[in-house]
Design a protein around this motif. Structure first.
Motif, PDB file in Angstrom:
ATOM      1  N   HIS A  27       0.850  -1.183   0.000  1.00 58.82           N
ATOM      2  CA  HIS A  27       0.000   0.000   0.000  1.00 58.82           C
ATOM      3  C   HIS A  27       0.888   1.236   0.000  1.00 58.82           C
ATOM      4  O   HIS A  27       1.789   1.353   0.837  1.00 58.82           O
ATOM      5  N   LEU A  28       0.631   2.128  -0.909  1.00 58.11           N
ATOM      6  CA  LEU A  28       1.470   3.311  -1.104  1.00 58.11           C
ATOM      7  C   LEU A  28       0.736   4.545  -0.583  1.00 58.11           C
ATOM      8  O   LEU A  28      -0.265   4.965  -1.173  1.00 58.11           O
ATOM      9  N   PRO A  29       1.194   5.140   0.517  1.00 61.41           N
ATOM     10  CA  PRO A  29       0.479   6.269   1.132  1.00 61.41           C
ATOM     11  C   PRO A  29       0.823   7.596   0.463  1.00 61.41           C
ATOM     12  O   PRO A  29       1.576   8.406   1.003  1.00 61.41           O
ATOM     13  N   ASP A  47       2.686   5.389  13.686  1.00 60.13           N
ATOM     14  CA  ASP A  47       3.204   4.060  13.360  1.00 60.13           C
ATOM     15  C   ASP A  47       2.730   2.992  14.335  1.00 60.13           C
ATOM     16  O   ASP A  47       3.324   1.923  14.429  1.00 60.13           O
ATOM     17  N   ALA A  55      -1.173   5.978   8.296  1.00 62.31           N
ATOM     18  CA  ALA A  55       0.128   5.708   7.695  1.00 62.31           C
ATOM     19  C   ALA A  55       1.197   6.394   8.527  1.00 62.31           C
ATOM     20  O   ALA A  55       0.911   7.321   9.285  1.00 62.31           O
ATOM     21  N   ALA A  64       7.235   6.531  -3.876  1.00 59.84           N
ATOM     22  CA  ALA A  64       6.421   5.315  -3.937  1.00 59.84           C
ATOM     23  C   ALA A  64       7.019   4.305  -4.905  1.00 59.84           C
ATOM     24  O   ALA A  64       7.041   3.098  -4.629  1.00 59.84           O
ATOM     25  N   ARG A 261      -3.620  -1.030   7.149  1.00 60.05           N
ATOM     26  CA  ARG A 261      -3.152   0.344   7.142  1.00 60.05           C
ATOM     27  C   ARG A 261      -2.925   0.810   5.705  1.00 60.05           C
ATOM     28  O   ARG A 261      -2.798   0.002   4.780  1.00 60.05           O
ATOM     29  N   ASP A 263      -0.278   1.988   4.633  1.00 63.09           N
ATOM     30  CA  ASP A 263       1.100   1.736   4.224  1.00 63.09           C
ATOM     31  C   ASP A 263       1.513   0.293   4.514  1.00 63.09           C
ATOM     32  O   ASP A 263       2.696  -0.017   4.671  1.00 63.09           O
ATOM     33  N   SER A 274       6.576  -3.201   6.270  1.00 62.94           N
ATOM     34  CA  SER A 274       6.519  -1.782   5.909  1.00 62.94           C
ATOM     35  C   SER A 274       7.680  -0.985   6.504  1.00 62.94           C
ATOM     36  O   SER A 274       8.177  -0.047   5.880  1.00 62.94           O
ATOM     37  N   TYR A 278       9.520   1.482   4.011  1.00 59.50           N
ATOM     38  CA  TYR A 278       9.412   2.927   4.192  1.00 59.50           C
ATOM     39  C   TYR A 278      10.458   3.353   5.208  1.00 59.50           C
ATOM     40  O   TYR A 278      10.322   3.110   6.405  1.00 59.50           O
TER      41      TYR A 278
END
Length: 291
Positions: A27-29, A47, A55, A64, A261, A263, A274, A278
């Motif tokens: 999932h790309l926030p 977090d 996110a 991303a 979530r 992200d 994640s 990230y």
């Protein structure tokens, strides 16, 4: 051309029928803002909460793309690049820009987008053109009187609408957009947040209506009592099973949503990677404006 519904049932964890998939997603926030005011929404940057609308950070489309590369390197089972927030994907241009970049560099990935549907008729052609394979639209009611109890306002074409007027605009745009996107061959999933005090007896009507509009699969999400709907109760297991049994008469029903979530990275129900993907992590509390 969008991937077929049959292919999605084999490679997209949200379309797997009856059992959990071993396929992963990232999932790309990238979508920071929203254009509707859902009464159950509490959008956060942190977090530590494990729910939709949350996110650790909002990233750029270019960041991303880098994150997708890192995720696949760590876990080759990543088959889906999804954008589900933390705001609405069509309230800004960032989601569609991200999908254009992914289409060029990772053409085999399934591209998955979630939206509240307010801007869907306006942007359906862009969604189709960029090659989104699966589109999720959150439809919590198809009766304006019920919808107005779940959403207090929308901002559409620069104007703010409230109450049943807002509800009518939102419902019209959701159904028109579903019809348009589904007609192109893109698979549409509909999410409904189940709020026992408000829409528990409305599920059959929603399922029948979105199926007739062209949706392929239906997902019932239990309410997390918070924000303006903190007074409502979370649905019981019986409520959820009853809703699924009602909906399945009209449409395939997704049986194992894990309320991810915005992200999340990895195979749903498995280890989330994640933090490895990230690299910048924020631990602040900040609520996004709905516009």
């Amino acid at each position: 051309m969008a991937k077929s519904y049959q292919e999605l049932t084999q490679n997209h964890p949200c379309f797997a029928r009856g059992q959990k998939s071993n396929k992963g997603r990232i999932h790309l926030p990238v979508s920071p803002g929203c254009n509707i005011a859902c009464k159950f929404c509490d959008r956060q940057i942190n977090d530590y909460e494990d729910r939709p609308g949350v996110a650790s950070e909002v990233i750029s489309p270019e960041e991303a793309l880098e994150a997708v590369g890192r995720a696949i390197a760590i876990n080759p089972d990543i088959h889906v690049a999804g954008i589900a927030g933390p705001g609405d994907t069509l309230a800004t241009d960032f989601a569609l820009k991200t999908f254009r970049l992914i289409k060029d560099k990772f053409p085999d990935l399934i591209k998955c987008m979630s939206t509240n549907g307010l801007m869907l008729p306006d942007r359906a052609d862009e969604i189709i053109d960029v090659g989104v394979d699966s589109l999720t639209v959150t439809v919590n009611a198809v009766d304006p009187k019920i919808q107005a109890q779940l959403n207090s306002a929308v901002v559409y074409h620069g104007k703010r609408y409230t109450g049943e007027e807002a509800a009518k605009i939102l419902i019209h745009n959701q159904l028109e957009g579903i019809r348009k996107v589904a007609a192109s061959g893109t698979s549409v999933k509909v999410n409904t947040v189940l709020v026992p005090e408000i829409n528990k007896d409305h599920i059959e009507t929603i399922a029948k209506t979105v199926s007739e509009a062209g949706a392929k699969i239906y997902n019932i999400i239990p309410l997390i009592p918070q924000a303006e709907l903190a007074w409502c109760s979370a649905p019981t297991c019986h409520d959820i099973e009853r809703a699924k049994a009602t909906a399945i008469k009209y449409i395939d029903v997704f049986m194992h949503c894990s309320r991810c979530r915005a992200d999340a990275v990895g195979v749903p129900g498995g280890i989330d990677i994640s933090k490895l993907v990230y690299l910048k992590v924020l631990n602040t509390k900040q609520t996004f404006s709905h516009g």
